[in-house]
Write a protein that holds these residues in place. Sequence first.
Motif, mmCIF file in Angstrom:
data_model
loop_
_atom_site.group_PDB
_atom_site.id
_atom_site.type_symbol
_atom_site.label_atom_id
_atom_site.label_comp_id
_atom_site.label_asym_id
_atom_site.label_seq_id
_atom_site.Cartn_x
_atom_site.Cartn_y
_atom_site.Cartn_z
ATOM 1 N N ILE A 351 0.806 -1.210 0.000
ATOM 2 C CA ILE A 351 0.000 0.000 0.000
ATOM 3 C C ILE A 351 0.843 1.266 0.000
ATOM 4 C CG2 ILE A 351 -0.188 0.056 2.508
ATOM 5 C CD1 ILE A 351 -2.858 1.141 -0.078
ATOM 6 N N ALA A 352 2.019 1.230 0.606
ATOM 7 C CA ALA A 352 2.844 2.445 0.695
ATOM 8 C C ALA A 352 4.273 2.165 0.250
ATOM 9 C CB ALA A 352 2.838 2.989 2.124
ATOM 10 N N GLU A 353 4.430 1.291 -0.742
ATOM 11 C CA GLU A 353 5.763 0.887 -1.176
ATOM 12 C C GLU A 353 5.946 1.157 -2.661
ATOM 13 O OE1 GLU A 353 6.807 -3.097 -0.031
ATOM 14 O OE2 GLU A 353 5.476 -3.020 1.699
ATOM 15 N N ALA A 354 6.976 1.910 -3.005
ATOM 16 C CA ALA A 354 7.364 2.144 -4.396
ATOM 17 C C ALA A 354 8.802 1.698 -4.549
ATOM 18 C CB ALA A 354 7.205 3.616 -4.763
ATOM 19 N N HIS A 355 9.040 0.756 -5.463
ATOM 20 C CA HIS A 355 10.366 0.151 -5.591
ATOM 21 C C HIS A 355 10.945 0.412 -6.981
ATOM 22 C CE1 HIS A 355 10.281 -2.312 -1.845
ATOM 23 N NE2 HIS A 355 8.976 -2.141 -1.996
ATOM 24 N N PRO A 356 12.264 0.646 -7.051
ATOM 25 C CA PRO A 356 12.884 0.896 -8.361
ATOM 26 C C PRO A 356 13.223 -0.415 -9.070
ATOM 27 C CG PRO A 356 14.517 1.154 -6.611
ATOM 28 C CD PRO A 356 13.207 0.828 -5.942
ATOM 29 N N TYR A 357 12.914 -0.475 -10.366
ATOM 30 C CA TYR A 357 13.257 -1.629 -11.198
ATOM 31 C C TYR A 357 13.714 -1.144 -12.567
ATOM 32 C CZ TYR A 357 10.827 -4.402 -7.679
ATOM 33 O OH TYR A 357 10.450 -4.983 -6.494
ATOM 34 N N THR A 358 14.722 -1.809 -13.093
ATOM 35 C CA THR A 358 15.200 -1.498 -14.430
ATOM 36 C C THR A 358 14.142 -1.880 -15.457
ATOM 37 O OG1 THR A 358 17.500 -1.876 -13.778
ATOM 38 C CG2 THR A 358 17.009 -1.943 -16.133
ATOM 39 N N ILE A 359 13.918 -1.024 -16.429
ATOM 40 C CA ILE A 359 12.992 -1.346 -17.515
ATOM 41 C C ILE A 359 13.661 -2.384 -18.405
ATOM 42 C CG2 ILE A 359 11.687 -0.427 -19.459
ATOM 43 C CD1 ILE A 359 11.709 2.281 -18.045
ATOM 44 N N ALA A 360 13.052 -3.556 -18.505
ATOM 45 C CA ALA A 360 13.713 -4.720 -19.112
ATOM 46 C C ALA A 360 13.466 -4.843 -20.601
ATOM 47 C CB ALA A 360 13.257 -6.005 -18.408
ATOM 48 N N CYS A 361 13.038 -3.764 -21.243
ATOM 49 C CA CYS A 361 12.856 -3.805 -22.691
ATOM 50 C C CYS A 361 13.171 -2.432 -23.251
ATOM 51 C CB CYS A 361 11.433 -4.224 -23.063
ATOM 52 S SG CYS A 361 10.145 -3.140 -22.393
ATOM 53 N N ALA A 362 13.571 -2.415 -24.513
ATOM 54 C CA ALA A 362 13.817 -1.140 -25.170
ATOM 55 C C ALA A 362 12.493 -0.499 -25.534
ATOM 56 C CB ALA A 362 14.667 -1.360 -26.432
ATOM 57 N N HIS A 363 12.525 0.816 -25.764
ATOM 58 C CA HIS A 363 11.303 1.505 -26.165
ATOM 59 C C HIS A 363 10.849 0.978 -27.513
ATOM 60 C CE1 HIS A 363 8.721 4.808 -27.640
ATOM 61 N NE2 HIS A 363 8.423 4.934 -26.362
ATOM 62 N N GLN A 364 9.587 0.580 -27.591
ATOM 63 C CA GLN A 364 9.072 -0.033 -28.807
ATOM 64 C C GLN A 364 8.879 1.006 -29.914
ATOM 65 O OE1 GLN A 364 8.621 -3.456 -29.001
ATOM 66 N NE2 GLN A 364 9.666 -3.326 -27.038
ATOM 67 N N SER A 430 22.682 -12.965 -13.982
ATOM 68 C CA SER A 430 21.291 -13.235 -13.609
ATOM 69 C C SER A 430 20.378 -12.110 -14.076
ATOM 70 C CB SER A 430 21.216 -13.449 -12.096
ATOM 71 O OG SER A 430 19.941 -13.869 -11.698
ATOM 72 N N THR A 431 19.589 -11.532 -13.177
ATOM 73 C CA THR A 431 18.639 -10.497 -13.564
ATOM 74 C C THR A 431 19.309 -9.184 -13.950
ATOM 75 O OG1 THR A 431 18.332 -9.992 -11.219
ATOM 76 C CG2 THR A 431 16.714 -11.437 -12.249
ATOM 77 N N GLY A 432 20.620 -9.114 -13.891
ATOM 78 C CA GLY A 432 21.329 -7.961 -14.439
ATOM 79 C C GLY A 432 21.101 -7.829 -15.934
ATOM 80 N N ALA A 433 20.617 -8.898 -16.568
ATOM 81 C CA ALA A 433 20.279 -8.827 -17.988
ATOM 82 C C ALA A 433 19.126 -7.882 -18.252
ATOM 83 C CB ALA A 433 19.945 -10.227 -18.506
ATOM 84 N N SER A 434 18.345 -7.550 -17.230
ATOM 85 C CA SER A 434 17.300 -6.538 -17.396
ATOM 86 C C SER A 434 17.898 -5.203 -17.795
ATOM 87 C CB SER A 434 16.509 -6.368 -16.091
ATOM 88 O OG SER A 434 15.788 -7.529 -15.780
ATOM 89 N N GLU A 466 16.586 -18.670 -13.727
ATOM 90 C CA GLU A 466 16.656 -17.245 -13.461
ATOM 91 C C GLU A 466 16.746 -16.415 -14.739
ATOM 92 O OE1 GLU A 466 19.872 -16.549 -10.838
ATOM 93 O OE2 GLU A 466 18.872 -17.355 -9.064
ATOM 94 N N ILE A 467 17.242 -17.017 -15.807
ATOM 95 C CA ILE A 467 17.455 -16.254 -17.042
ATOM 96 C C ILE A 467 16.647 -16.802 -18.205
ATOM 97 C CG2 ILE A 467 19.767 -15.497 -16.378
ATOM 98 C CD1 ILE A 467 20.860 -17.694 -18.234
ATOM 99 N N ASP A 468 15.703 -17.687 -17.911
ATOM 100 C CA ASP A 468 14.901 -18.286 -18.972
ATOM 101 C C ASP A 468 14.186 -17.231 -19.803
ATOM 102 O OD1 ASP A 468 14.531 -20.713 -20.062
ATOM 103 O OD2 ASP A 468 12.777 -21.253 -18.878
ATOM 104 N N PHE A 469 13.656 -16.214 -19.128
ATOM 105 C CA PHE A 469 12.946 -15.129 -19.807
ATOM 106 C C PHE A 469 13.864 -14.418 -20.797
ATOM 107 C CE2 PHE A 469 12.293 -10.500 -19.693
ATOM 108 C CZ PHE A 469 11.065 -10.408 -20.338
ATOM 109 N N TYR A 470 15.115 -14.199 -20.400
ATOM 110 C CA TYR A 470 16.057 -13.479 -21.255
ATOM 111 C C TYR A 470 16.510 -14.335 -22.440
ATOM 112 C CZ TYR A 470 16.331 -10.782 -16.930
ATOM 113 O OH TYR A 470 16.016 -10.060 -15.820
ATOM 114 N N VAL A 471 16.654 -15.636 -22.226
ATOM 115 C CA VAL A 471 17.144 -16.502 -23.287
ATOM 116 C C VAL A 471 16.159 -16.531 -24.456
ATOM 117 C CG1 VAL A 471 17.771 -18.871 -23.882
ATOM 118 C CG2 VAL A 471 18.522 -17.892 -21.718
#
Length: 637
Positions: A351-364, A430-434, A466-471
């Motif tokens: 409810i009161a949490e905002a977390h930073p995440y790398t955008i894992a795709c280029a702008h379409q 690992s998720t650094g591929a994002s 962990e990297i199946d999505f990226y592969v």
Amino acid sequence: MDHDHGSHGGGGTGNTTYPVTNEELAQRFWYIVAGFVGAFLICRVINWYKLERRLRRHTSSSVQSPTKPDTAFLELWATFTAVVREVSYPQLYVPARGFSWLTPPPGGRVIVLLVYWIIVIYMATDGAIFPDVFHWERIGYRNAWVTITQLPLLYLLSSKCNVVGFITGISHERLNWLHRWVARTMLATGAVHGFYFYADWARSELVDYQIKMMPMIKYGFGAWGLLLWACVSGLAPLRRLSYEFFVLQHIVTAVLLLWLIYVHIPVDARYNLWFAIAALCFDRFCRTVMLVWQNVKALPDKKRCMGGQRIGHQAQMRAVGDSITVVTIKDVHFKWRAGQHLYLWMPRVGIAEAHPYTIACAHQLPETCICNSIQLVVRKHGGFSKRLHELATKAQLAGKKERLTAFVSGPYGAPPRWDIYETIVLISASTGASFTLPILESVLQHKGTNCVKRIDFLLTTKQGEEIDFYVTRLHELIEHAKGTGIELHVHIAVTQGPTSFSVSQDGVTADSSSGSSTGTNFGRGKKVADEKITSQGPLSSPGDIEQTARAIPVERKRSSHASTDSHVFYSSVRPDIEAYIRGPVEATGGETSVVVCGGPSLVARTRNCVASLSDERAVHKGTGAQGIQLFAEEYSF
């Protein structure tokens, strides 16, 4: 902190004239800060001119390597840049288990800190240290001014929207390290301020009397105590216990600190306080405007993204394995650059949490997506990310798609342009591929002038899931790269878990105990005939990898547009980072960009390899060797 005695820099006999007053020293501090910001602005302008010249040379002539400097000034600038890089990149890593958080900053940041401390020490001591009756009181006053003068800088560097970042082109997360060290420096100068006053009063047995006569002293102790708490609670081991609690209490601490300082300091020093409050308010105002603009649509297009939403965005979640959640946020109406990040707020999950995440795709591109969706890859740790993964897992087990309302703020970050280097080496764990995969995607999709001729992509992980999505996306990009004229090399190293490689008499067989939820099965490959890959020892250079990779077709489910003859080199050993970087650097005729995203160990190792290789090749020092730029992104919380 109290008023100065006269105009003599904090106490005095009345007959002694000091070189400068405390107020003049405070002004000099900000002149110096402005000078450094101006120097960064000049460097930014020169680099912009250099990059624009590269792109013009690439389009207007048949220059083989447009990234090489072509004028005497640019050659001199390239030499200066190479020297700065070789000094600033190296980093000492502390490998001791449980103590890696004590790893010091890289060389460049250490130099900045030393310069900063020299300035602070100069301000704290110039014309203040000599024996007389006001010795203790004078040093106490001086350090009070030194402490309060740094307050605006502390709040400026903590802001996501700040003037320093706007002018220098440095994003807030790359200024935050200096914010922490400014706080620690203020803690030290504040301690000197309080100690000298207390010691002076103790010598005269006036401690109780002074505290009774001047209640503002208690607020000063309170302010220093809050600053101490902020510094201690910000240390990595404590911060990681509960990141959500850390963020909440840190905001409260920052506001209370301003109030305590307001009560403690005299009126003639409060301009520093108002400066800090202005920085805080400006940041919050800009972020609020951005939040509203990005999440409120007055007239949503009902034909887009299953109806769209007036407030917030529709978010779909998919659990991948036991630790990864892929979040797709629909219909965002802003652009972003590869390497940027945003803050995600999902009220149902936190409810009161905002977390930073790398955008894992280029702008379409406009013709590829009608709703401009973005993807985030969230690794499960605890708190928000754990609840998010559990929610996605339950939905999948129930056979339904979980859709939530999400609010985003951003994008933040100021990554460099990726189309102005001849060779790009992307290294991630690992998720650094994002972070690295959108860079690869953006370069391959780039429609304008592009200097890039070769890209080497290295992805390491302990567990294959962990990297199946990226592969899956990597195979699609390999197919896409065939029509771009860019040479692409992909190497994936799975060092632990169910995916392994066994050496047979015929070559290599890739084994996997299970498939993946995204359609890519690690290593369900054919035997590789006439090729030998040892399962021990360091990874070969990319030149050797290429020879082997040609013989490794990886069979996969037809879940993407990549053909079945896409080649990806797999290994089950930890790669030799130095060898991996050396190959493309030695093969290129222009400047190389090395991008790394991972934990402290990988980032430090890459930093040291780049600095060592640049020094060994005597980059831009008459040998003909071209520059090696490093962009490091270290994930932590």
